[in-house]
Design a protein around this motif. Structure first.
Motif, PDB file in Angstrom:
ATOM      1  N   GLN A  66      31.160 -18.715  52.822  1.00 28.26           N
ATOM      2  CA  GLN A  66      32.027 -18.547  53.987  1.00 28.26           C
ATOM      3  C   GLN A  66      32.733 -19.854  54.331  1.00 28.26           C
ATOM      4  O   GLN A  66      33.883 -19.854  54.768  1.00 28.26           O
ATOM      5  CB  GLN A  66      31.207 -18.056  55.183  1.00 28.26           C
ATOM      6  N   ARG A 118      26.412 -18.670  53.539  1.00 27.24           N
ATOM      7  CA  ARG A 118      26.966 -19.691  54.441  1.00 27.24           C
ATOM      8  C   ARG A 118      27.926 -20.615  53.683  1.00 27.24           C
ATOM      9  O   ARG A 118      29.024 -20.901  54.153  1.00 27.24           O
ATOM     10  CB  ARG A 118      25.829 -20.504  55.059  1.00 27.24           C
ATOM     11  N   LYS A 121      29.553  -8.838  50.500  1.00 24.21           N
ATOM     12  CA  LYS A 121      30.890  -8.452  50.976  1.00 24.21           C
ATOM     13  C   LYS A 121      31.065  -6.938  51.010  1.00 24.21           C
ATOM     14  O   LYS A 121      31.750  -6.411  51.891  1.00 24.21           O
ATOM     15  CB  LYS A 121      31.961  -9.053  50.077  1.00 24.21           C
TER      16      LYS A 121
END
Length: 71
Positions: free
Chosen positions: A46, A43, A18
């Motif tokens: 998110q 993944r 991030k």
């Protein structure tokens, strides 16, 4: 089977991603984990917002099959 990575390590990888402290490949090298681990972790984060270990697809399918055959 090796032990799963700690929640702390998972969180540090996500935080570094991030903060744009490197590419996924660079983060894998930095934290000494595989690139595929970083890719799956990012993944999953998110998708769910969590860094918890996700149940594997194979495990989920085998449990579902077993519960159907028992019923």
């Amino acid at each position: 089977m090796p032990a799963p990575y700690s929640k702390d390590l998972r969180q540090r990888v996500v935080d570094a991603y991030k903060a744009k402290l490197g590419s996924q490949r660079q983060l894998a090298e930095r934290f000494q984990v595989s690139l595929s681990f970083v890719q799956r972790l990012i993944r999953g984060h998110q998708k769910t917002g969590e860094v918890e270990r996700q149940a594997s697809w194979r495990w989920s399918v085998s449990v579902a099959r077993r519960s159907r055959s028992v019923s």
